[in-house]
Design a protein around this motif. Sequence first.
Motif, PDB file in Angstrom:
ATOM      1  N   UNK A  88      45.586  33.965  42.810  1.00  0.00           N
ATOM      2  CA  UNK A  88      45.415  32.514  42.851  1.00  0.00           C
ATOM      3  C   UNK A  88      44.027  32.080  43.294  1.00  0.00           C
ATOM      4  N   UNK A  89      43.017  32.918  43.118  1.00  0.00           N
ATOM      5  CA  UNK A  89      41.691  32.575  43.614  1.00  0.00           C
ATOM      6  C   UNK A  89      40.963  31.646  42.648  1.00  0.00           C
ATOM      7  N   UNK A  90      40.790  30.391  43.057  1.00  0.00           N
ATOM      8  CA  UNK A  90      40.125  29.383  42.237  1.00  0.00           C
ATOM      9  C   UNK A  90      38.621  29.590  42.239  1.00  0.00           C
ATOM     10  N   UNK A  91      37.973  28.978  41.239  1.00  0.00           N
ATOM     11  CA  UNK A  91      36.515  28.839  41.287  1.00  0.00           C
ATOM     12  C   UNK A  91      36.190  27.995  42.518  1.00  0.00           C
ATOM     13  N   UNK A  92      35.243  28.452  43.301  1.00  0.00           N
ATOM     14  CA  UNK A  92      34.946  27.856  44.593  1.00  0.00           C
ATOM     15  C   UNK A  92      35.360  28.765  45.723  1.00  0.00           C
ATOM     16  N   UNK A  93      36.269  29.698  45.418  1.00  0.00           N
ATOM     17  CA  UNK A  93      36.716  30.669  46.409  1.00  0.00           C
ATOM     18  C   UNK A  93      36.312  32.086  46.007  1.00  0.00           C
ATOM     19  N   UNK A  94      35.330  32.191  45.118  1.00  0.00           N
ATOM     20  CA  UNK A  94      34.729  33.484  44.818  1.00  0.00           C
ATOM     21  C   UNK A  94      35.594  34.476  44.085  1.00  0.00           C
ATOM     22  N   UNK A  95      36.259  34.096  42.988  1.00  0.00           N
ATOM     23  CA  UNK A  95      37.061  35.086  42.261  1.00  0.00           C
ATOM     24  C   UNK A  95      36.186  36.160  41.627  1.00  0.00           C
ATOM     25  N   UNK A  96      36.754  37.342  41.443  1.00  0.00           N
ATOM     26  CA  UNK A  96      36.090  38.426  40.713  1.00  0.00           C
ATOM     27  C   UNK A  96      37.041  38.870  39.611  1.00  0.00           C
ATOM     28  N   UNK A  97      37.156  38.060  38.580  1.00  0.00           N
ATOM     29  CA  UNK A  97      38.136  38.305  37.528  1.00  0.00           C
ATOM     30  C   UNK A  97      37.916  39.609  36.769  1.00  0.00           C
ATOM     31  N   UNK A  98      36.669  40.023  36.479  1.00  0.00           N
ATOM     32  CA  UNK A  98      36.490  41.270  35.717  1.00  0.00           C
ATOM     33  C   UNK A  98      37.014  42.512  36.438  1.00  0.00           C
ATOM     34  N   UNK A  99      37.099  42.493  37.749  1.00  0.00           N
ATOM     35  CA  UNK A  99      37.532  43.683  38.490  1.00  0.00           C
ATOM     36  C   UNK A  99      39.052  43.812  38.586  1.00  0.00           C
ATOM     37  N   UNK A 100      39.794  42.796  38.178  1.00  0.00           N
ATOM     38  CA  UNK A 100      41.241  42.800  38.400  1.00  0.00           C
ATOM     39  C   UNK A 100      42.010  43.807  37.544  1.00  0.00           C
ATOM     40  N   UNK A 101      41.654  44.044  36.271  1.00  0.00           N
ATOM     41  CA  UNK A 101      42.424  45.034  35.507  1.00  0.00           C
ATOM     42  C   UNK A 101      42.455  46.413  36.158  1.00  0.00           C
ATOM     43  N   UNK A 102      41.335  46.876  36.682  1.00  0.00           N
ATOM     44  CA  UNK A 102      41.306  48.192  37.326  1.00  0.00           C
ATOM     45  C   UNK A 102      42.201  48.218  38.559  1.00  0.00           C
ATOM     46  N   UNK A 103      42.252  47.110  39.293  1.00  0.00           N
ATOM     47  CA  UNK A 103      43.110  47.035  40.478  1.00  0.00           C
ATOM     48  C   UNK A 103      44.574  47.100  40.064  1.00  0.00           C
ATOM     49  N   UNK A 104      44.936  46.363  39.032  1.00  0.00           N
ATOM     50  CA  UNK A 104      46.316  46.360  38.553  1.00  0.00           C
ATOM     51  C   UNK A 104      46.746  47.761  38.116  1.00  0.00           C
ATOM     52  N   UNK A 105      45.890  48.432  37.354  1.00  0.00           N
ATOM     53  CA  UNK A 105      46.219  49.795  36.899  1.00  0.00           C
ATOM     54  C   UNK A 105      46.394  50.741  38.089  1.00  0.00           C
ATOM     55  N   UNK A 106      45.458  50.688  39.026  1.00  0.00           N
ATOM     56  CA  UNK A 106      45.489  51.616  40.152  1.00  0.00           C
ATOM     57  C   UNK A 106      46.688  51.378  41.052  1.00  0.00           C
ATOM     58  N   UNK A 107      47.102  50.121  41.193  1.00  0.00           N
ATOM     59  CA  UNK A 107      48.209  49.776  42.091  1.00  0.00           C
ATOM     60  C   UNK A 107      49.569  49.926  41.431  1.00  0.00           C
ATOM     61  N   UNK A 108      49.616  49.879  40.096  1.00  0.00           N
ATOM     62  CA  UNK A 108      50.894  49.926  39.406  1.00  0.00           C
ATOM     63  C   UNK A 108      51.685  48.642  39.526  1.00  0.00           C
TER      64      UNK A 108
END
Length: 352
Positions: A88-108
């Motif tokens: 739920x990280x909005x613009x203004x709160x520093x999202x890092x959207x490109x890094x999220x797929x790798x996190x999802x894969x690693x966490x399952x």
Amino acid sequence: MIETVLGPVAAAGVGRVNMHQHLLSDASALSRPGAEPAPADQRVTTANLGFLRWNALALADNLRLDDPRLAAAELRHAAGGVDLVVEDTSIGLGPDHPALPAISRAAGVHVAVAYGLYVTPTLPGWARDLDEDGVHRLLHGALTDRVPGTDYRAALLGIMGTTAAFPAVERARLRAAAVAAAGAGASVGVRLDGDSRTGVEVVAELTGAGLPADRILLTNADEYLDAAYWHDLLDTGATLEMCFGTECQHVGRMRNPSDGQRLDFFEAFLAARPDGRWVLGGSVWTKAQLRRYGGEGYDHLTTRVLPELVRRGVAPDRLAAMVTHEPRRLLDRPSPTVDPTTTPAEEAHHAR
């Protein structure tokens, strides 16, 4: 279908959902001096946790979730308890959207992204300068094409920020979000100011722009444990979000209720309002909330809160509605209901 950072998944195949988390964020724009001298070490450490419990905004490092490997390791603790978390990280709160797929894969764990604009003081200049149609194009593109910098689409819009004054610029952003979401068959999450009671007015702004009330999610409702206000908000047809695990305070500026207070209030309100719609979340947004630093972590909802609600007598079907059925309904994307190229100005013209 529910849009995730690894592509769309069938809504029917998703089980438990944590509707509010932050995996990578930078809320340091909210930092403020504490009520006592800051420690010499400005990093979050176990030695600084006592200071941070009373001065949560004082260390910028506490307000940054900036380590993708740590995010994956922390989220892995939630695997098995939930199928999907909403980032739920909005613009203004520093999202890092490109890094999220790798996190999802690693966490399952499936990760779905909410894309939106937080309150004006936090926004970068380019976002602050967008007019209503510019906001619409940005949000519509995130829903139907891709989140900027990625190859995946947003699942919903949010968190859209509002303040007590609810000025014209916030109203324009909400109208733009409403038109974009209605066109894509999506939902909009809005954080209300906890010290004001503008929620009914906020919902009216969204529905007036064409978004059905049952596609509106009012996030962080645990920040205002006011039964009369909750009744008014539910009467609009919106869904309320109850988050657990944020118990920090910043003397003179912010004071979160404890989870014990949240549970007592929620238990009583569930009995008083059997027709209400809720979703549940965690809202980890500081380092001190992570397991690494002694916090409850991303699994707090399923490890502690849901069992406690069961112990308090909340029926299994009500819990299933809050953590599975209602989240799936809000995240599922049916066919567009209006012309997706319509701008807010054009939509207002057609409505007249």
